[in-house]
Design an enzyme around this catalytic site. Structure first.
Site, short mmCIF file in Angstrom:
data_model
loop_
_atom_site.label_atom_id
_atom_site.label_comp_id
_atom_site.label_asym_id
_atom_site.label_seq_id
_atom_site.Cartn_x
_atom_site.Cartn_y
_atom_site.Cartn_z
N HIS A 60 0.89 -1.18 0.00
CA HIS A 60 0.00 0.00 0.00
C HIS A 60 0.92 1.22 0.00
CE1 HIS A 60 -3.53 -2.49 1.24
NE2 HIS A 60 -2.58 -3.20 1.84
N PHE A 61 1.08 1.85 -1.17
CA PHE A 61 2.05 2.95 -1.27
C PHE A 61 1.40 4.33 -1.24
CE2 PHE A 61 5.82 0.38 -3.27
CZ PHE A 61 6.05 -0.19 -2.03
N ARG A 62 0.07 4.39 -1.05
CA ARG A 62 -0.64 5.61 -0.60
C ARG A 62 -0.71 6.76 -1.59
NH1 ARG A 62 -2.79 2.48 3.19
NH2 ARG A 62 -1.58 2.20 5.07
N ASN A 92 -6.57 0.70 -2.39
CA ASN A 92 -7.22 1.57 -1.39
C ASN A 92 -6.47 2.89 -1.18
OD1 ASN A 92 -5.12 0.10 -0.18
ND2 ASN A 92 -6.05 0.17 1.85
N HIS A 179 -8.86 -9.68 0.78
CA HIS A 179 -8.62 -9.54 2.21
C HIS A 179 -9.73 -10.30 2.90
CE1 HIS A 179 -7.36 -7.08 5.82
NE2 HIS A 179 -8.44 -7.70 6.24
N HIS A 233 -2.33 -12.52 2.80
CA HIS A 233 -1.94 -12.52 4.21
C HIS A 233 -2.69 -13.51 5.12
CE1 HIS A 233 -5.29 -9.79 4.09
NE2 HIS A 233 -4.61 -8.69 3.92
N ASP A 303 2.56 -6.74 2.60
CA ASP A 303 1.40 -5.92 3.00
C ASP A 303 1.89 -4.59 3.60
OD1 ASP A 303 -1.16 -5.06 3.39
OD2 ASP A 303 -1.65 -6.46 4.99
N HIS A 307 1.58 3.98 8.22
CA HIS A 307 0.85 5.09 8.86
C HIS A 307 1.90 5.83 9.69
CE1 HIS A 307 -3.07 3.35 7.83
NE2 HIS A 307 -2.56 2.18 8.21
O1 DOR Z 1 -3.65 -3.52 8.48
C1 DOR Z 1 -3.87 -3.30 7.30
N1 DOR Z 1 -3.75 -2.05 6.80
N2 DOR Z 1 -4.22 -4.31 6.50
C2 DOR Z 1 -4.52 -4.12 5.20
O2 DOR Z 1 -4.77 -5.10 4.52
C3 DOR Z 1 -4.54 -2.77 4.63
C4 DOR Z 1 -3.96 -1.81 5.45
C5 DOR Z 1 -3.82 -0.38 5.05
O3 DOR Z 1 -3.98 -0.08 3.88
O4 DOR Z 1 -3.55 0.42 5.92
#
Ligand code: DOR
Length: 447
Positions: A60-62, A92, A179, A233, A303, A307
């Protein structure tokens, strides 16, 4: 540009071999005990092992939208440092990758910002949350496949309704991944444990039953619709037993946090290890290891879900779930090689060859003539300690801060260009979009 890497031990699909390797442009041109042809550059790799670049199929590179946590420039530099030469990113982001247009926009951003190779999943949407995007999913190309959040996590891509799920499996042909945490179970547990701010309760809310129920439901869909499916996962040992009935259709993946952390670590690490699916028990750690060693789980991925520490400092349950890992995954696994828990050949299978095959990537995952020159030199003797302050991920921390590992990547090439050498990343050149050929049929297919 021709580069000759000499005196390394190569991990080839057929086993290990002491040989020279010639990179010509973006490709592996020759593998031979003594390459005679001229080159522009020679690298003496005596004492080192040369492996294919790691393919991380879940990050997840945001970018776009959440770039205060991570972005493609920082994340891809972290990849280069960690020996990850290709990543597949989850949908996402903000906006979420739910249309072909948004997918193309992401690919265009990556073309100018990522220094390693990239691909992006399409996210499925629920009919209750606006409209189902089945038409977009059916027509999408230039993507590894479709991601479904059968359980909610960061973002709002939950698809929990049976009708929606049936339609996605019935009406699309791209490979599907999900997921798997059962939303009803998680919500019931959340009500039961409401008001508890100790993050350890996260593993009681997102418990074993939640993971097992959702995985069973997804496997049933894949089986009935005869649709290729990759379980992301896996966090419990019990899920592994479910795979036995679905050989040749499904593949599964485990992440380092589910192998190396257990509920016993909450007291020490707090929200740093708050993840979805949650961290489970030491017994699960051992069963997941066994699943890998027995070939019931084929892939290891991170994964990587960054944050900021400020966000993580919020009291549970306001603290977000997710942790970063791309720059340490390979070292964590090389350390397992040093400990004698697995071989370097197995690491290459789980982290290079298998993910490239699962997602039908062209030219990836193997050291073979004609394959892309995505390569990593690793030093199995080198010892170093992971430090928050040295992390290249934009969030600037690691759940393995303070952990000393033996076995590290020391040089990385992406499409024949050196992007990392002895601690220094060269971010001057872009990576390439991964090419997929889904006619190859995935891990159980024709390769
Ligand atoms: O803990 C998680 N955070 N699990 C995920 O599958 C996605 C994720 C996120 O995008 O922060």
């Amino acid at each position: 540009m021709k580069t000759r890497i000499k005196n390394a031990t190569l991990i080839l699909p057929t086993g290990r071999m002491r040989a020279d390797l010639l990179i010509d442009g973006e490709k592996i041109a020759s593998i031979d005990p003594a390459i005679q042809s001229t080159s522009d550059q020679t690298v003496d790799a005596s004492g080192l092992f040369l492996i294919p670049g790691v393919v991380d199929d879940q990050v997840h590179f945001r970018e776009p939208g959440l770039t205060h946590k991570e972005d493609l420039a920082c994340a891809s530099r972290a990849c280069a440092k960690g020996g990850v030469t290709t990543f597949l990113e989850m949908p996402n982001t903000k906006p979420a990758t739910i249309t072909r247009e948004l997918l193309e926009q992401k690919l265009a951003i990556a073309a100018s910002r990522s220094i390693v190779n990239y691909g992006f999943y399409m996210g499925a949407t629920a009919s209750s949350n606006g409209a189902s995007n089945i038409a977009e999913l059916s027509a999408a190309q230039r993507t590894p496949g479709i991601k479904i959040f059968i359980g909610s996590s960061t973002g709002d891509l939950l698809v929990d309704g049976q009708d929606d799920l049936e339609r996605i499996f019935a009406e699309t042909s791209l490979p599907i991944t999900a997921h798997c945490e059962d939303e009803t179970t998680v919500r019931e547990n959340a009500r039961r444990y409401a008001g508890i701010s100790d993050v350890a309760v996260h593993s009681k809310i997102r418990d074993h039953a939640a993971a097992i129920r959702a995985t069973r439901r997804a496997l049933d869909l894949a089986h009935r619709h005869h649709h290729r499916f990759h379980v992301l996962h896996v966090s419990t040992g019990a899920e592994i037993a479910l795979f036995a009935d679905h050989r040749n259709l499904i593949t599964a993946e485990v992440c380092p946090h589910h192998l190396f952390f257990s509920v016993d670590d909450y007291a020490r690490l707090g929200t740093r290890i708050q993840m979805n699916p949650s961290i489970k028990t030491r017994e699960d750690n051992q069963q997941l290891w066994r699943g890998l060693l027995e070939g019931k789980i084929q892939v290891i991925a991170t994964d990587h879900a960054p944050h900021t520490l400020l966000e993580k400092a919020a009291p549970y349950p306001q603290s977000p779930s997710g942790l970063p890992a791309v720059e340490n995954l390979l070292a964590l696994m090389l350390n397992q090689v040093a400990l004698g828990h697995c071989t370097l050949e197995q690491v290459v299978s789980w982290m290079c060859d298998a993910p490239a095959r699962v997602w039908d990537m062209l030219g990836k995952g193997r050291i073979e003539v004609g394959y892309d020159a995505d390569l990593v030199l690793v030093d199995l003797e080198r010892t170093a300690t992971i430090r928050d302050a040295e992390q290249l991920t934009k969030c600037g921390w690691s759940p393995w801060d303070g952990v000393t590992l033996q076995g590290w990547p020391v040089r990385t090439w992406v499409m024949g260009r050196e992007v990392f050498r002895d601690g220094v990343v060269d971010g001057s050149q872009p990576g390439r979009e991964v090419q997929f050929d889904h006619a190859l049929g995935g891990y159980w297919g024709t390769r």
